[in-house]
Design a protein around this motif. Sequence first.
Motif, PDB file in Angstrom:
ATOM      1  N   GLN A  41     -18.736   2.419  11.953  1.00  0.00           N
ATOM      2  CA  GLN A  41     -18.815   1.061  12.501  1.00  0.00           C
ATOM      3  C   GLN A  41     -20.246   0.700  12.849  1.00  0.00           C
ATOM      4  OE1 GLN A  41     -16.109   0.364  15.726  1.00  0.00           O
ATOM      5  NE2 GLN A  41     -16.233  -1.847  15.521  1.00  0.00           N
ATOM      6  N   GLY A  42     -20.671  -0.440  12.379  1.00  0.00           N
ATOM      7  CA  GLY A  42     -22.020  -0.906  12.658  1.00  0.00           C
ATOM      8  C   GLY A  42     -23.056  -0.453  11.656  1.00  0.00           C
ATOM      9  N   LYS A  43     -22.628   0.369  10.698  1.00  0.00           N
ATOM     10  CA  LYS A  43     -23.559   0.855   9.678  1.00  0.00           C
ATOM     11  C   LYS A  43     -23.065   0.456   8.297  1.00  0.00           C
ATOM     12  CE  LYS A  43     -25.409   4.787  12.234  1.00  0.00           C
ATOM     13  NZ  LYS A  43     -25.755   6.232  12.188  1.00  0.00           N
ATOM     14  N   GLU A  44     -23.964   0.568   7.323  1.00  0.00           N
ATOM     15  CA  GLU A  44     -23.592   0.236   5.955  1.00  0.00           C
ATOM     16  C   GLU A  44     -22.703   1.315   5.354  1.00  0.00           C
ATOM     17  OE1 GLU A  44     -27.533  -2.385   4.667  1.00  0.00           O
ATOM     18  OE2 GLU A  44     -27.037  -0.546   3.606  1.00  0.00           O
ATOM     19  N   ARG A  45     -21.928   0.896   4.364  1.00  0.00           N
ATOM     20  CA  ARG A  45     -21.103   1.842   3.627  1.00  0.00           C
ATOM     21  C   ARG A  45     -22.029   2.711   2.767  1.00  0.00           C
ATOM     22  NH1 ARG A  45     -15.705  -0.558   0.909  1.00  0.00           N
ATOM     23  NH2 ARG A  45     -15.638  -1.407   3.024  1.00  0.00           N
ATOM     24  N   GLU A  46     -21.809   4.022   2.796  1.00  0.00           N
ATOM     25  CA  GLU A  46     -22.676   4.924   2.049  1.00  0.00           C
ATOM     26  C   GLU A  46     -21.877   5.742   1.050  1.00  0.00           C
ATOM     27  OE1 GLU A  46     -24.625   7.856   4.454  1.00  0.00           O
ATOM     28  OE2 GLU A  46     -22.760   8.729   5.175  1.00  0.00           O
ATOM     29  N   LEU A  47     -22.540   6.033  -0.061  1.00  0.00           N
ATOM     30  CA  LEU A  47     -21.914   6.831  -1.100  1.00  0.00           C
ATOM     31  C   LEU A  47     -21.751   8.271  -0.638  1.00  0.00           C
ATOM     32  CD1 LEU A  47     -20.984   7.098  -4.121  1.00  0.00           C
ATOM     33  CD2 LEU A  47     -23.349   7.785  -4.597  1.00  0.00           C
ATOM     34  N   VAL A  48     -20.578   8.821  -0.881  1.00  0.00           N
ATOM     35  CA  VAL A  48     -20.317  10.233  -0.612  1.00  0.00           C
ATOM     36  C   VAL A  48     -20.318  11.022  -1.919  1.00  0.00           C
ATOM     37  CG1 VAL A  48     -18.651  11.893   0.279  1.00  0.00           C
ATOM     38  CG2 VAL A  48     -18.993   9.694   1.457  1.00  0.00           C
ATOM     39  N   ALA A  49     -19.521  10.549  -2.876  1.00  0.00           N
ATOM     40  CA  ALA A  49     -19.407  11.236  -4.161  1.00  0.00           C
ATOM     41  C   ALA A  49     -18.907  10.257  -5.210  1.00  0.00           C
ATOM     42  CB  ALA A  49     -18.453  12.421  -4.060  1.00  0.00           C
ATOM     43  N   VAL A  50     -19.280  10.488  -6.442  1.00  0.00           N
ATOM     44  CA  VAL A  50     -18.841   9.631  -7.536  1.00  0.00           C
ATOM     45  C   VAL A  50     -18.533  10.488  -8.748  1.00  0.00           C
ATOM     46  CG1 VAL A  50     -21.224   9.191  -8.241  1.00  0.00           C
ATOM     47  CG2 VAL A  50     -19.407   7.632  -8.974  1.00  0.00           C
ATOM     48  N   SER A  51     -17.524  10.079  -9.499  1.00  0.00           N
ATOM     49  CA  SER A  51     -17.155  10.753 -10.744  1.00  0.00           C
ATOM     50  C   SER A  51     -17.172   9.734 -11.866  1.00  0.00           C
ATOM     51  CB  SER A  51     -15.762  11.366 -10.613  1.00  0.00           C
ATOM     52  OG  SER A  51     -15.319  11.871 -11.866  1.00  0.00           O
ATOM     53  N   SER A  52     -17.750  10.115 -13.003  1.00  0.00           N
ATOM     54  CA  SER A  52     -17.727   9.228 -14.158  1.00  0.00           C
ATOM     55  C   SER A  52     -16.294   9.060 -14.648  1.00  0.00           C
ATOM     56  CB  SER A  52     -18.602   9.811 -15.269  1.00  0.00           C
ATOM     57  OG  SER A  52     -18.122  11.073 -15.680  1.00  0.00           O
ATOM     58  N   TRP A  53     -16.097   8.125 -15.562  1.00  0.00           N
ATOM     59  CA  TRP A  53     -14.733   7.766 -15.953  1.00  0.00           C
ATOM     60  C   TRP A  53     -13.953   8.942 -16.527  1.00  0.00           C
ATOM     61  CZ3 TRP A  53     -12.921   8.296 -20.922  1.00  0.00           C
ATOM     62  CH2 TRP A  53     -13.886   8.507 -21.923  1.00  0.00           C
ATOM     63  N   ASN A  54     -14.630   9.847 -17.238  1.00  0.00           N
ATOM     64  CA  ASN A  54     -13.917  10.981 -17.828  1.00  0.00           C
ATOM     65  C   ASN A  54     -14.006  12.232 -16.967  1.00  0.00           C
ATOM     66  OD1 ASN A  54     -16.579  11.627 -18.170  1.00  0.00           O
ATOM     67  ND2 ASN A  54     -16.418  12.170 -20.341  1.00  0.00           N
ATOM     68  N   GLY A  55     -14.596  12.104 -15.791  1.00  0.00           N
ATOM     69  CA  GLY A  55     -14.705  13.257 -14.900  1.00  0.00           C
ATOM     70  C   GLY A  55     -15.759  14.263 -15.314  1.00  0.00           C
ATOM     71  N   GLY A  56     -16.548  13.892 -16.308  1.00  0.00           N
ATOM     72  CA  GLY A  56     -17.506  14.856 -16.826  1.00  0.00           C
ATOM     73  C   GLY A  56     -18.798  14.954 -16.045  1.00  0.00           C
ATOM     74  N   ARG A  57     -19.047  13.967 -15.209  1.00  0.00           N
ATOM     75  CA  ARG A  57     -20.279  13.984 -14.426  1.00  0.00           C
ATOM     76  C   ARG A  57     -19.982  13.512 -13.018  1.00  0.00           C
ATOM     77  NH1 ARG A  57     -25.960  10.826 -15.795  1.00  0.00           N
ATOM     78  NH2 ARG A  57     -26.981  11.318 -13.811  1.00  0.00           N
ATOM     79  N   MET A  58     -20.518  14.248 -12.046  1.00  0.00           N
ATOM     80  CA  MET A  58     -20.345  13.905 -10.649  1.00  0.00           C
ATOM     81  C   MET A  58     -21.696  13.870  -9.950  1.00  0.00           C
ATOM     82  SD  MET A  58     -17.511  15.505 -11.833  1.00  0.00           S
ATOM     83  CE  MET A  58     -17.602  17.246 -11.468  1.00  0.00           C
ATOM     84  N   GLU A  59     -21.786  13.060  -8.938  1.00  0.00           N
ATOM     85  CA  GLU A  59     -22.962  13.012  -8.088  1.00  0.00           C
ATOM     86  C   GLU A  59     -22.496  13.018  -6.631  1.00  0.00           C
ATOM     87  OE1 GLU A  59     -25.913  12.980 -11.059  1.00  0.00           O
ATOM     88  OE2 GLU A  59     -26.121  13.138  -8.888  1.00  0.00           O
TER      89      GLU A  59
END
Length: 123
Positions: A41-59
């Motif tokens: 609350q009170g802060k911006e939404r931040e990225l935790v993790a992302v997966s590409s559409w085929n699941g082959g790459r994550m960050e």
Amino acid sequence: QVHLAESGGASVQTGASLRLLCTISGRPLSDFAMGWFRQVQGKERELVAVSSWNGGRMEYAGSVKGRFTITKDNVQNILFLQMNSLKPEDSAVYYCGASARFLPLSEGEYNHWGQGTQVTVSS
């Protein structure tokens, strides 16, 4: 119409593990790259993790690397976030998002969002 729904949030103690789930309806999960974000609350939404559409790459965000794992199950149409060794600073509302981009790293690249699930980690 695409609908995302998160679940699995809870109140836990430092060092515990949780697994968040994000289910999709309206279109198959395989149509999208998927991300987990969190917001205090009170802060911006931040990225935790992302997966590409085929699941082959994550960050991952640096603060969760080695502790959190994102898994995109295109057969079950479920996105998971395994969170281990939780810390109080992981406390936030966690959101899943769906994007038409290959590996979207910013909030603005997402087309659909769930309603969020609360994670609270106490010391």
